[in-house]
Write a protein that holds these residues in place. Structure first.
Motif, short mmCIF file in Angstrom:
data_model
loop_
_atom_site.label_atom_id
_atom_site.label_comp_id
_atom_site.label_asym_id
_atom_site.label_seq_id
_atom_site.Cartn_x
_atom_site.Cartn_y
_atom_site.Cartn_z
N GLU A 417 -38.04 75.35 -43.54
CA GLU A 417 -36.61 75.44 -43.27
C GLU A 417 -36.31 76.44 -42.16
OE1 GLU A 417 -34.14 73.59 -44.26
OE2 GLU A 417 -35.63 72.35 -45.32
N ALA A 418 -37.01 77.57 -42.17
CA ALA A 418 -36.80 78.57 -41.11
C ALA A 418 -37.23 78.02 -39.75
CB ALA A 418 -37.58 79.85 -41.44
N ALA A 421 -34.68 75.53 -38.51
CA ALA A 421 -33.46 76.20 -38.05
C ALA A 421 -33.62 76.68 -36.61
CB ALA A 421 -33.13 77.37 -38.97
N THR A 422 -34.78 77.26 -36.29
CA THR A 422 -35.00 77.72 -34.92
C THR A 422 -35.07 76.56 -33.94
OG1 THR A 422 -37.43 77.71 -35.20
CG2 THR A 422 -36.26 79.75 -35.75
N ARG A 424 -33.52 73.61 -34.29
CA ARG A 424 -32.18 73.05 -34.11
C ARG A 424 -31.38 73.88 -33.10
NH1 ARG A 424 -32.35 72.97 -39.97
NH2 ARG A 424 -33.02 70.90 -40.70
N ASP A 425 -31.64 75.17 -33.05
CA ASP A 425 -30.93 76.04 -32.10
C ASP A 425 -31.30 75.72 -30.65
OD1 ASP A 425 -29.62 77.37 -34.10
OD2 ASP A 425 -31.04 79.03 -34.18
#
Length: 591
Positions: A417-418, A421-422, A424-425
């Motif tokens: 998940e982490a 998230a990076t 998607r940024d």
């Protein structure tokens, strides 16, 4: 009664031929090579090399990957030039350990290939001559070897000709499988744990990527010693980009030239490969046996136990050293953010990353992306229609969902998940263009970056043009340049091309690869100025680096234009120029 020895000898050979070369197709065993090796060692590159150089040999491939997205299967499929429909010779085995699926998916696919091998084409030849199986980099291959190598059972019709272990020479020399970023700090596996079984099972070891050792004899000696420690009886071949002769990893040989025929035409013609009728020519001797082939010996006390996927997932939740993966599918990324991510934000736990990337600054272009070894980066332009499109020299784009960004990250103790998230940024949203302050800051940084590039006479800065820059971002956020070395050596670009045959496109592709492979967090993307021609007729290849108004690291988020990155660029330029124009005499007297 007298024995006719000549007749007995003839009958002996006839019987041998009847049982081997002229045996019915359904009784022949399918020749098989198992390709194994640690993450990022170059297994897929070896598979692609085989497919690109197989002559008329019909090769089927089974590709196993640890992650949900089977990037390797698509890379291999891109190299499958056979006329068997849409990559019919490529089998994907995804999201799991190969030995766990041996009784299921792999066995089913091998049976299909056996059926293909038995079926005959219109010309009487088989549809499959050879099977290549690529394992995931995390697989202990001993049980797979035993299952393929046994002389009875469901897979008796498969003949294991060799086990090939691909080894990253730089990682072997350093004794680290995870590299600087994912080694001790990231929980990377030790070489004794990661490579011992892969190497011990190998008949052939390919010591790959020796060019990254930069001619350091001590590192090469250390890499050789590491391989010999774990594979003392294996044949070792040193190579670059997985390029080896096919007979060194497949049990085949080149067809002999016609008797009495000599000369350039016969010597230069491509000769077909002939399959070994018996196999085993590449197999190493098993302990306590004089035979070169036969069942692989496994110590039952060291046999790996494999849990079902649910149990493995539960164990992974409590075991920080368990390998995990994160798979990302999205749209075009911001090149500036991607550069910053590579330089500073890739989680240290990541020991392998791969996939296909599209950038907002280069719409229509697809890049192959790889992170392996000691945090080396590969960013290779594949194909495109607009800005940066490959015209001559680049391979075809991925067959599936061309243009999308798909990335896979693999590492011990990875937090999916982490990681997602990076990633998607990194997606470009277009919002930055509306921020006047950010646009002004970006313009200032871009101007400073161009001034820094102009300060080195070996580099040629190129003004972006709307005819080959297909997006506003590629015009406003990116600096374009190429290495020529012309002015600094008292020549013009035209003189070096016309008189000395210097290929600047080739030079700058090498520069991009060298920069990215340094492991210093530097990213340089190749781009093509369509319509701007070299003397050899091809479009001019440039290097593209984006700047980010929100980043405060000096000269650019990708590191190339920062202080540290600038030193790396200048150092790499020196080596590339030495290789490409070192032969050019500085004197113009003609002697």
């Amino acid at each position: 009664m007298a024995v006719d020895r000549e007749a007995a000898t003839v009958n002996l050979f006839r019987n041998y031929e009847a049982r081997t070369a002229f045996a019915p197709a359904e009784r022949r065993r399918l020749p098989t090579t198992l390709v194994t090796g640690w993450l990022g060692s170059g297994k897929t590159t070896v598979m692609r090399h085989v497919l690109a150089n197989r002559q008329d040999l019909k090769v089927a491939c089974a590709v196993n990957d640890f992650a949900e997205l089977n990037i390797d299967a698509e890379l291999v499929a891109r190299s499958d030039t056979g006329a068997r429909g849409e990559n019919k010779g490529i089998v994907e085995l995804t999201n799991g350990c190969l030995c766990c699926t041996l009784g299921g998916e792999l066995e089913t696919q091998v049976w299909r290939m056996l059926d293909d091998a038995r079926d005959r084409e219109d010309d009487g030849t088989g549809r499959v001559d050879y099977l290549l199986i690529e394992t995931s980099g995390l697989v202990d291959p001993t049980e797979t070897v035993a299952a393929l190598d046994k002389t009875f059972g469901k897979l008796a019709r498969v003949r294991l000709d060799s086990v090939v272990c691909v080894v990253d020479a730089e990682s072997a020399a350093s004794g680290e499988v995870a590299g600087d970023g994912g080694g001790d700090g990231g929980g990377g596996a030790k070489p004794e744990e990661a490579w011992a079984r892969q190497l011990s099972a190998a008949d052939v070891v390919l010591l790959n990527k020796i060019d990254l050792l930069d001619g350091d004899d001590e590192k090469l000696a250390a890499a050789r010693a590491f391989v010999r420690r774990w594979a003392p009886d294996a044949k070792v071949t040193e190579c670059v980009d997985g390029k080896v002769s096919l007979p060194s990893i497949l049990d085949v040989e080149l067809a002999p030239q016609p008797e009495g025929k000599i000369g350039h035409d016969w010597d230069s013609a491509a000769r077909p490969f002939l399959l070994s009728s018996t196999g085993g020519g590449l197999r190493k001797k098993s302990e306590g046996s004089t035979a070169t082939a036969g069942p692989f010996v496994i110590d039952p006390s060291k046999r790996t136990s494999h849990r079902n996927r649910n149990a493995a997932a539960a164990a992974a939740a409590t075991d920080a050293s368990a390998f995990g993966s994160a798979s990302f599918e999205g749209g075009a990324l911001s090149l500036a953010r991607f550069q910053r991510w590579v330089a500073r934000e890739i989680p240290r736990e990541v020991v392998r990353a791969k996939g296909f990337v599209q950038f907002a600054e280069a719409p229509g272009c697809v890049y192959d992306f790889h992170l392996s070894g000691r945090r080396r980066i590969e960013l290779e332009l594949v194909d495109g229609d607009g800005d940066g499109g490959a015209r001559g020299g680049f391979s075809r784009a991925p067959a599936k969902r061309q243009g999308e960004t798909r990335l896979v990250l693999i590492g011990p103790g990875l937090d999916p998940e982490a990681c997602l998230a990076t990633l998607r940024d990194l997606e470009a949203t277009g919002g930055d263009a509306d921020d006047a302050a950010a646009a002004t800051k970006t313009a200032e940084k871009l101007r400073a970056a161009r001034e820094r590039l102009t300060s080195d006479a070996r580099l040629e800065v190129v003004d972006p043009d709307a005819s080959w820059c297909a997006s506003e971002a590629s015009m406003k956020n990116c600096a374009y340049f190429r290495l020529t070395g012309a002015e600094s050596n008292g020549f013009t670009v035209n003189e070096l091309e016309k008189t000395h045959g210097v290929d600047f496109n080739r030079m700058n592709l090498e520069l991009a690869r060298a920069l990215n492979s340094r492991g210093a967090g530097v990213v340089a993307a190749a781009a093509t100025a369509t319509g701007v021609k070299t003397r050899f007729g091809g479009d001019v290849i440039l290097l593209r680096v984006a700047v980010d108004g929100d980043d405060d690291d000096g000269g650019g988020s990708g590191g190339v234009l920062s202080d540290a990155g600038w030193d790396v660029l200048r150092d790499v330029c020196t080596g590339v120029l030495r290789r490409h124009i070192g032969h050019v005499p500085k004197c113009r007297c003609g002697f």
